[in-house]
Design a protein around this motif. Sequence first.
Motif, mmCIF file in Angstrom:
data_model
loop_
_atom_site.group_PDB
_atom_site.id
_atom_site.type_symbol
_atom_site.label_atom_id
_atom_site.label_comp_id
_atom_site.label_asym_id
_atom_site.label_seq_id
_atom_site.Cartn_x
_atom_site.Cartn_y
_atom_site.Cartn_z
ATOM 1 N N PRO A 249 70.208 17.855 66.871
ATOM 2 C CA PRO A 249 68.937 18.326 67.406
ATOM 3 C C PRO A 249 69.026 19.657 68.123
ATOM 4 C CG PRO A 249 69.760 16.456 68.668
ATOM 5 C CD PRO A 249 70.637 16.591 67.467
ATOM 6 N N SER A 250 70.218 20.156 68.369
ATOM 7 C CA SER A 250 70.349 21.462 69.011
ATOM 8 C C SER A 250 70.303 22.598 68.002
ATOM 9 C CB SER A 250 71.665 21.533 69.792
ATOM 10 O OG SER A 250 72.772 21.500 68.900
ATOM 11 N N ASP B 10 62.624 10.678 69.851
ATOM 12 C CA ASP B 10 63.218 11.006 71.145
ATOM 13 C C ASP B 10 63.953 12.341 71.112
ATOM 14 O OD1 ASP B 10 62.261 8.684 72.276
ATOM 15 O OD2 ASP B 10 64.106 7.547 71.933
ATOM 16 N N GLN B 11 64.514 12.691 69.963
ATOM 17 C CA GLN B 11 65.265 13.937 69.841
ATOM 18 C C GLN B 11 64.374 15.139 69.544
ATOM 19 O OE1 GLN B 11 67.873 12.499 66.695
ATOM 20 N NE2 GLN B 11 69.637 12.650 68.061
ATOM 21 N N LEU B 12 63.189 14.888 69.019
ATOM 22 C CA LEU B 12 62.318 15.993 68.627
ATOM 23 C C LEU B 12 61.719 16.650 69.867
ATOM 24 C CD1 LEU B 12 61.137 17.465 66.182
ATOM 25 C CD2 LEU B 12 59.207 15.882 66.258
ATOM 26 N N SER B 13 61.868 17.950 69.959
ATOM 27 C CA SER B 13 61.397 18.690 71.130
ATOM 28 C C SER B 13 60.613 19.916 70.693
ATOM 29 C CB SER B 13 62.587 19.131 71.986
ATOM 30 O OG SER B 13 63.382 20.073 71.269
ATOM 31 N N LEU B 14 59.830 20.455 71.618
ATOM 32 C CA LEU B 14 59.116 21.697 71.337
ATOM 33 C C LEU B 14 60.098 22.824 71.039
ATOM 34 C CD1 LEU B 14 56.239 21.714 74.001
ATOM 35 C CD2 LEU B 14 56.157 20.950 71.627
ATOM 36 N N ARG B 15 61.223 22.816 71.723
ATOM 37 C CA ARG B 15 62.227 23.863 71.507
ATOM 38 C C ARG B 15 62.761 23.821 70.076
ATOM 39 N NH1 ARG B 15 65.349 27.016 74.738
ATOM 40 N NH2 ARG B 15 64.438 26.034 76.586
ATOM 41 N N ASP C 211 51.418 20.680 75.531
ATOM 42 C CA ASP C 211 52.702 20.040 75.782
ATOM 43 C C ASP C 211 53.121 19.269 74.535
ATOM 44 O OD1 ASP C 211 51.062 17.796 75.736
ATOM 45 O OD2 ASP C 211 51.180 17.430 77.888
ATOM 46 N N LYS C 212 54.234 18.551 74.639
ATOM 47 C CA LYS C 212 54.758 17.840 73.476
ATOM 48 C C LYS C 212 53.785 16.783 72.975
ATOM 49 C CE LYS C 212 58.411 15.041 73.738
ATOM 50 N NZ LYS C 212 59.836 14.600 73.791
ATOM 51 N N ASP C 213 53.122 16.079 73.888
ATOM 52 C CA ASP C 213 52.168 15.061 73.450
ATOM 53 C C ASP C 213 51.033 15.684 72.641
ATOM 54 O OD1 ASP C 213 53.581 12.986 74.499
ATOM 55 O OD2 ASP C 213 52.191 12.531 76.128
#
Length: 218
Positions: A4-5, A39-44, A63-65
């Motif tokens: 995820p990075s 859980d691993q998925l992020s805006l970044r 935001d992410k939501d």
Amino acid sequence: MLDPSRAPAVKPPGQWHHGNLRESLVQWGIALLHEVSLDQLSLRLIAKSAGVSVGAPAHHFGDKDGLFAAMAAQGFRELIALRRSYLAQLPADDLPGRMHALVRGYVEFAQANGSLFELMLGPGLRHREQYPELVEEGRASFALFCEMAQPMLPPPGQCAMPHADALQMLWSSIHGLAILRVHRRPAPVKASRSRTLDHQVGTMTQFCLAAIAGLKIA
């Protein structure tokens, strides 16, 4: 599984131009759900994959939501489109075939898009009522099911329960099978035959049609 990075080296299929960055971010988020968990998925990670600044998703979604809600809404649109494509191949008077199309489209979509399906209908997205687009598309998906299934029910005066309750129970049964397929969980009792998608879709279709027949008041 994708680290995820790191962003994937190759874009998923489709022309996701920055001229429509909102749509591009939604599509990247959905594509990444095939590689990482919710859980691993992020805006970044989504921003990095789309080749935009980290602040770009927040500008469009807050935001992410907010982004997850837009992804879930798109999931409902794709689910509707899949079921309509199956229904379009059948004559209007082929009621058993149309029930089979509804079941197959729903379960097939869930199995192929497990994380997205859970985002659409699971508890992970908080305050979903705050996102009108998601609420509208979710209602449209259920409305399609009702539109196709209600003509199969006995007339109101001859039906053992209100149509709304019957439709809710039929959908709940199909949804339960979809969840089992997503999690690759067998039923708690030994299946009488194959656990393939085709067999389970056919069996669920038979179950729904038998349940509908049983609702008719003699």
